[in-house]
Design an enzyme around this catalytic site. Structure first.
Site, mmCIF file in Angstrom:
data_model
loop_
_atom_site.group_PDB
_atom_site.id
_atom_site.type_symbol
_atom_site.label_atom_id
_atom_site.label_comp_id
_atom_site.label_asym_id
_atom_site.label_seq_id
_atom_site.Cartn_x
_atom_site.Cartn_y
_atom_site.Cartn_z
ATOM 1 N N HIS A 72 -1.908 0.072 -11.862
ATOM 2 C CA HIS A 72 -2.740 0.324 -11.062
ATOM 3 C C HIS A 72 -4.000 -0.648 -10.881
ATOM 4 O O HIS A 72 -4.513 -0.859 -11.906
ATOM 5 C CB HIS A 72 -3.270 1.939 -11.167
ATOM 6 N N HIS B 5 0.776 -1.087 0.036
ATOM 7 C CA HIS B 5 0.130 -0.065 -0.049
ATOM 8 C C HIS B 5 0.978 1.198 0.030
ATOM 9 O O HIS B 5 0.895 2.201 -0.931
ATOM 10 C CB HIS B 5 -0.950 0.079 1.182
ATOM 11 N N ASP C 73 3.007 6.821 -7.366
ATOM 12 C CA ASP C 73 4.496 6.297 -6.965
ATOM 13 C C ASP C 73 5.631 6.557 -7.819
ATOM 14 O O ASP C 73 6.885 6.663 -7.315
ATOM 15 C CB ASP C 73 4.289 5.150 -6.454
#
Length: 466
Positions: A347, A301, A402
């Site tokens: 994703h 996460h 990210d």
């Protein structure tokens, strides 16, 4: 608000602006967020009551065996008001996209990035706040920011080998001593008043989080130097960066952007769902948020941006800093052929480039276009999606948030990768606590889905097929 937004898009740019302004000023009569909520909540309660009376038995979706074994991926099972993740458009905060939030939310004097206070106001009310409302919120959080002495003592006595996220979770749990909700519940408060105490606790917790996070940073990486005092004339992010020890205006701007875009990502991700689940047991916001942070600390996460930086650093070591597109392409294929993934790409829900990546890329293009690490990230953006499409396995070959955030933090001198998830956690408080207020306002019950064993599931499937 969602209806206004949809109508605005249908009516075109000029009329859209009028509608957005109308929505903006619909809640502009007060700068007190709690007063505005007290007006909004009964209307929303009535709207949902009517909706459930009319459509309570309507089937929303089907559940497959694969969904049950696959982490409930794609299963529609939660009501989460503050944000919705569209596979093609990315996150929408109360109907507003990230570019719309960047344009419409108030900014600091001389700044260009949205203030997180404005986003919190939007998440809670559904309305774009005025500058006065955002200023009120900044001052309110400054007023509530002081940490109790036992939490300061606790933070100062943690061993330096204790992970920053473990320290954050423990400190937030210890702040439960300050919970207005827990005290009121023990005295038998009416259910109709729950949201008011959850609001007070949430406001207190958001106000205190930068102090907790800065103390962790200073203790671990700055030899325990003091965080200084909160300045009530500064916004939430500016106070945070001051306490961390950073004085660069651009880093403060980056922090405002970072805390805004990481705040919420609908309700199914681990941290949001954990907060919702624990809160449904009427655990106070401190306990609910601490649980969420334990989920965020998990490598699947909240640690992805660290993994991206490690991979980028290793890439530079192996192929050099000025690498050709062809060499980079070969390196990516070697990564994939060895059974690994390219960190920062793909994703679970999104099927396009993450708009959170895009706005960070735009920030980098403006402020650090010649940084070698950014240039590498930009080069990967040109190459990786095509390689992943050629491979044919990825449902989404595009970069996510990210892929970029760690590079920006490194550029401004925050090189302590273990700390990055703490920043993520401070930001995520805005979303999950805004939702927690509404969960209690709308009377959401204890979450208790039905589970089945594999044997029971097999028997059920046999009975259906027979």
């Amino acid at each position: 608000m969602a209806l206004l937004t949809a109508a605005a898009r249908l009516l075109g740019t000029k009329n859209a602006s009028c509608l957005v302004l109308a929505a903006r000023h619909a809640s502009a009569s007060s700068t007190n967020l709690k007063d505005i909520l007290a007006d909004l909540i009964p209307k929303e309660q009535a709207r949902i009551k009517t909706f459930r009376q009319q459509h309570g038995k309507t089937v929303v979706g089907q559940i497959t065996v694969d969904m049950m074994y696959g982490g409930m991926r794609g299963m529609k099972g939660l009501v989460y008001e503050t944000s919705v993740l569209d596979p093609d458009e990315g996150i929408r905060f109360r109907g507003f996209s990230i570019p719309e939030c960047q344009k419409l939310l108030p900014k600091a004097k001389g700044g260009e990035e949205p203030l997180p206070e404005g986003l919190f106001w939007l998440l809670v009310t559904g309305h774009i706040p005025t500058e006065e409302q955002v200023s009120w919120l900044s001052k309110e959080w400054a007023k509530r920011a002081a940490l109790p002495s036992h939490v300061v003592t606790m933070l100062d006595n943690f061993p330096t080998n204790l992970h920053p996220m473990s320290q954050l979770s423990a400190a937030v749990t210890a702040l439960n001593s300050e919970s207005n909700f827990a005290r009121a519940y023990a005295q038998g408060i009416s259910r109709t008043k729950y949201w008011e105490l959850i609001y007070e606790d949430s406001m207190d917790l958001i106000a205190k989080l930068p102090c907790v996070a800065a103390k962790i940073y200073r203790n671990l990486y700055r030899e325990g130097s003091g965080i200084g005092a909160i300045d009530s004339n500064l916004d939430w992010s500016h106070n945070f960066t001051n306490m961390l020890g950073y004085t660069d205006h651009q880093f403060t701007e980056l922090t405002r952007l970072y805390l805004t875009i990481h705040s919420d990502h609908e309700g199914g991700n681990v941290s949001a769902h954990t907060s919702h689940l624990v809160g449904s047991a009427l655990s106070d916001p401190y306990l609910s948020f601490a649980a969420a942070m334990n989920g965020l600390a998990g490598p699947l996460h909240g640690l992805a941006n660290q993994e991206v930086l490690v991979w980028l650093t290793q890439l530079q070591k192996e192929v050099g800093k000025d690498v050709s597109d062809e060499k980079l392409r070969d390196y990516i294929w070697n990564t994939l052929n060895s059974g690994r993934v390219v960190p920062g790409y793909g994703h679970a829900v999104l099927r396009k480039t993450d708009p959170r990546y895009t706005c960070q890329r735009e920030f980098a293009l403006k402020h650090l276009p010649n940084d070698p690490m950014f240039k590498l990230v930009a080069q990967l953006y040109k190459i990786v999606p095509n390689v992943l499409l050629e491979q044919g396995k990825a449902k989404n070959p595009w970069p996510n948030v990210d892929a970029h955030s760690g590079v920006l933090l490194q550029y401004y001198g925050m090189t302590e990768m273990n700390y990055y998830t703490v920043l993520f956690g401070v930001s995520r408080a805005l979303g999950v606590l805004a939702q927690l207020i509404w969960s209690r306002a709308l009377g959401f019950p204890l979450e208790r889905p039905k589970s089945m064993s594999t044997e029971g599931l097999m028997k059920f499937v046999d009975s259906k097929s027979g």
